[in-house]
Design an enzyme around this catalytic site. Structure first.
Site, short mmCIF file in Angstrom:
data_model
loop_
_atom_site.label_atom_id
_atom_site.label_comp_id
_atom_site.label_asym_id
_atom_site.label_seq_id
_atom_site.Cartn_x
_atom_site.Cartn_y
_atom_site.Cartn_z
N LYS A 197 1.11 -0.93 0.48
CA LYS A 197 -0.12 0.15 0.16
C LYS A 197 0.95 1.65 0.19
CE LYS A 197 -0.83 -1.16 4.28
NZ LYS A 197 -0.35 -0.20 5.62
N ARG A 204 11.56 -7.54 2.50
CA ARG A 204 11.10 -6.00 2.92
C ARG A 204 12.15 -5.56 3.83
NH1 ARG A 204 5.74 -3.54 4.39
NH2 ARG A 204 5.70 -4.55 6.89
N ARG A 224 13.12 -4.14 9.12
CA ARG A 224 11.83 -3.46 10.12
C ARG A 224 11.92 -3.78 11.36
NH1 ARG A 224 6.43 -1.18 7.83
NH2 ARG A 224 5.58 -1.76 9.46
P1 AMP Z 1 3.04 0.74 8.80
O1 AMP Z 1 4.09 0.70 8.45
O2 AMP Z 1 1.28 1.13 8.04
O3 AMP Z 1 2.63 -1.10 9.34
O4 AMP Z 1 2.68 1.29 10.52
C1 AMP Z 1 3.83 0.30 11.58
C2 AMP Z 1 3.08 0.73 12.73
O5 AMP Z 1 3.00 1.76 13.86
C3 AMP Z 1 1.65 -0.27 13.01
O6 AMP Z 1 2.44 -2.13 13.16
C4 AMP Z 1 1.14 0.27 14.13
O7 AMP Z 1 2.10 -0.21 15.18
C5 AMP Z 1 1.23 1.91 13.65
N1 AMP Z 1 0.35 1.56 12.98
C6 AMP Z 1 0.36 2.93 11.95
N2 AMP Z 1 -0.84 3.00 11.67
C7 AMP Z 1 -1.77 3.16 13.21
C8 AMP Z 1 -2.98 3.38 13.09
N3 AMP Z 1 -3.96 3.44 12.53
N4 AMP Z 1 -3.73 3.02 14.43
C9 AMP Z 1 -2.89 2.55 15.47
N5 AMP Z 1 -1.58 2.38 15.24
C10 AMP Z 1 -0.64 2.79 14.00
#
Ligand code: AMP
Length: 227
Positions: A14, A123, A156
């Site tokens: 995404k 990744r 990551r």
């Molecule tokens: P992502 O890069 O979108 O996978 O986000 C990385 C991490 O950020 C997630 O695993 C959560 O710990 C936190 N995070 C990102 N977006 C959200 C959200 N909308 N609600 C809660 N935690 C979030």
């Protein structure tokens, strides 16, 4: 003005898709995960608070997330619109968002869980500029070195097997149900995330009624900024 939300399980691409769309249509890409990562990397007060949740693959509490999203959107640098990536992720966040903002479409990228796991395990992220790579589909020219800045590529911290399992479980249990709610409101555009990034992007634009011919294989990739 185009206002989109992009959703999909972790590893569905995404972030990559949001960046490709934002670049060609002059939209602002807002990744909540990137904003949190920036705070962690720069050791801000918020970064200290969210670090543990992220490392364990848990969702950050809703109040902190709503604050970050509101503050970011309040900057109003999105004259042509935005692509919001990684939000909402549960019912409370969806409610907050739909009450406060109008959305043109929610793009849902679908990917089977085993493919999502394989992608997350392959990744890599540049430890210096944040540009993301995938050892299956988006390899760096020199192994473990960033094409953009020469920085070292790292995994990551939340791409460990335990954190991956926790994040996919949250997606299934908390995020998937809001897709059903949005489907009722006829806001959802569903795209198969299995093919390569260019094919997914072309399909996405076709489904959104945007010009498909704007997809270029050589689309320049952007490192992560302080968003
Ligand atoms: P992502 O890069 O979108 O996978 O986000 C990385 C991490 O950020 C997630 O695993 C959560 O710990 C936190 N995070 C990102 N977006 C959200 C959200 N909308 N609600 C809660 N935690 C979030």
């Amino acid at each position: 003005m185009r206002k989109y939300i992009i959703m999909g399980p972790q590893g569905s691409g995404k972030g990559t898709q949001a960046k490709m769309l934002a670049k060609d249509f002059d939209l602002v890409h807002i990744s909540v995960g990137d904003i949190f990562r920036w705070h962690v990397q720069n050791r801000t007060k918020l970064g200290t608070k969210v670090q543990r949740y992220m490392k364990e693959g848990r969702l950050v509490p809703d109040e902190m997330v709503a604050d970050v999203v509101k503050t970011r959107l309040d900057i109003h640098d999105w004259r042509h619109g935005f692509v919001l990536d990684g939000f909402p992720r549960n019912g409370a966040q969806a409610e907050f968002f739909l009450e406060n903002y109008d959305i043109d479409a929610v793009i849902a990228i679908e990917l089977p869980e085993d493919a999502a796991i394989a992608r997350m395990q392959s990744r890599r992220l540049c430890s210096s500029c944040g540009l993301d790579y995938n050892l299956i589909q988006l390899r760096p020219q020199v192994a473990e070195v960033c094409d953009n800045c020469g920085g070292r590529l790292v995994t990551r911290p939340d791409d460990t097997p335990e954190a991956i399992r926790a994040r996919l479980r949250d997606y299934r249990e908390k995020t998937q149900p809001i897709l059903d709610l949005l489907r009722e409101k006829e806001l959802i555009v569903t795209v198969d995330g299995t093919p390569g990034p260019d094919i997914v992007q072309a399909e996405m634009r076709r489904r959104l009624g945007l010009a498909a011919e704007m997809v270029e294989e050589s689309a320049e990739r952007q490192p992560v900024g302080a968003a």
